[in-house]
Design an enzyme around this catalytic site. Sequence first.
Site, PDB file in Angstrom:
ATOM      1  N   GLU A 434      36.512  29.566  39.198  1.00 12.80           N
ATOM      2  CA  GLU A 434      37.210  30.465  40.129  1.00 12.80           C
ATOM      3  C   GLU A 434      38.269  31.230  39.345  1.00 12.80           C
ATOM      4  O   GLU A 434      39.023  30.642  38.563  1.00 12.80           O
ATOM      5  CB  GLU A 434      37.870  29.660  41.247  1.00 12.80           C
ATOM      6  N   GLU A 439      47.369  35.985  43.748  1.00  8.80           N
ATOM      7  CA  GLU A 439      47.733  35.189  44.922  1.00  8.80           C
ATOM      8  C   GLU A 439      49.237  35.358  45.147  1.00  8.80           C
ATOM      9  O   GLU A 439      50.001  35.562  44.202  1.00  8.80           O
ATOM     10  CB  GLU A 439      47.404  33.710  44.713  1.00  8.80           C
TER      11      GLU A 439
END
Length: 546
Positions: A434, A439
Amino acid sequence: MKNILKYITATFFLLTMVNCQNDNVEFGSLDTPTNLVVTVDIVGKTVQAPNGDGSGKVKFTAKADNAISYKFVFGDGLSEVSPSGVTEHGFATVGLNTYNVTVIANGKGGVSSSTVVEVKVFSNFNDLKSTNFLTGGTAAGKKWYIAANEVAHLGVGPNSTNNDENYYPKWYQAAAFEKASTCFYDGEFTFALVNGKIEFKQDNKGNTFFQNSYKSVGGGTNGGDDQCLPFNTAGTKIVSLAPSTSVISKNPNVASKITGTVMNFSDGGFMGYYAGATQYEILSITDNRMTVRFVQANNADLAWYQTFTTTKPSQAPTDDFTKLVFSDEFNSDGAPDATKWGYDLGAGGWGNNEVQTYTNSATNAVVQGGVLKITAKKEGANYTSARLKSEDKYAFKYGKIEFKAKLPAGAGTWPAVWSLGADYKTNTWPACGEIDFMEHRGSAPNVIHGSLHFPGNSGGNANTNTTTIANATTEFHVYKTIWTATSIKFYVDDKLFHSFANSNSVPFNKDFFLILNVAMGGTFGGTIDPAFTQATMEVDYIRVYQ
């Protein structure tokens, strides 16, 4: 550096001129300091723990008649000058150890008196993670270099109790390769683990880059610009790790995001930029990147920052990609383009204890006014949002991923633009890999995360780093990741803040697909503001170049 720092130093200079007008150029009476008394306070000392709480910290207070400053020689290879006579030192050798600490009271004209106090203190401080990152865990050691290709590889900010300012280079951040005409980037810094101790060697190729008030150390004249001067750094220094006692370690806004460890260098050891410091706080460290903070020895108001990398930077063009192979400019109002995006639907936490239910409703995902809007909403006692993905529509290996976005505000919001290995159904996460291009946690505004998840480094142990920007939720910023077979580099507004060494041992050499979403709560988003009603992530465009 003179031009950069003149606004910092001007005030100090003027005050010095004013205060010096009435100075008497004669020493006056050269009275040797007398009645030297040293008080020792072992931190955490109790009846049950007479040698301290294991931190190894000891506070010293020295007082003497006619003294103008004090020097502490701690008996562990380190020393410190304290004009006030008060200092706190962390003894790092693990176990119960006795140290003979020499305290010198200095008077006018160089006269002094001294005494020795015995200190018996217990330390169980051990930062194996930082030790292994620093040294590679071997006696051969690991070489580090100034990360000249990064913005803010050298910077300066306030060393104050202002928790909004004391953890980053607020006043000055060097541009990439800004000092290429100096010797600053020539040095090699080797840390090795030898018989349980960290050894340090600095090869400065014969010259050191001096802060302008320390040029006399290299035979120059203080003042003016910073300067490269001949300086011998040969020899091995010992580095001891100790718990941090700096203002940043007490900053509740960032204390959980720093290592809490300082490096103490023996025998005047330093790293690259000479500003009198021998203690460097490790703010962040990974296998190939480290950022440190240190306080200028002759000006306690200035905190300097340096970033290091294990790959020597080159001014030759870095890997980049210019051929546009996928994009969505979000110029057509309505639902997101079905040829490019599908949806994840439903609730269930998505593995992170998130509380939202993902929908394909226009109230949660819509293209409007030239931007994609993903909106998290409170619906009664529940929350809805959207997660778009290019799975089975577009996947790619390597390239430059760039998007322009404005992030949602509010505690509990968790926006992300990320990617997942396309084989995740048969190669269960984290084995599939990933890459989190961006974020953001609404409870920590303006702190941008770039992370990679893979076996051994997933969930709360991801390979990650952060950068702090301004106005993440009120202005658009450009987020970019350059992904190659040898590296994955994360940028915000063209500032590199995280670099990962890609290799065949990790799952980042195959097809990945794109995901855009706003989650609520969960292990990363945290507690949701009870007053939350809705918040939106706006994406102006997303592009992939190869």
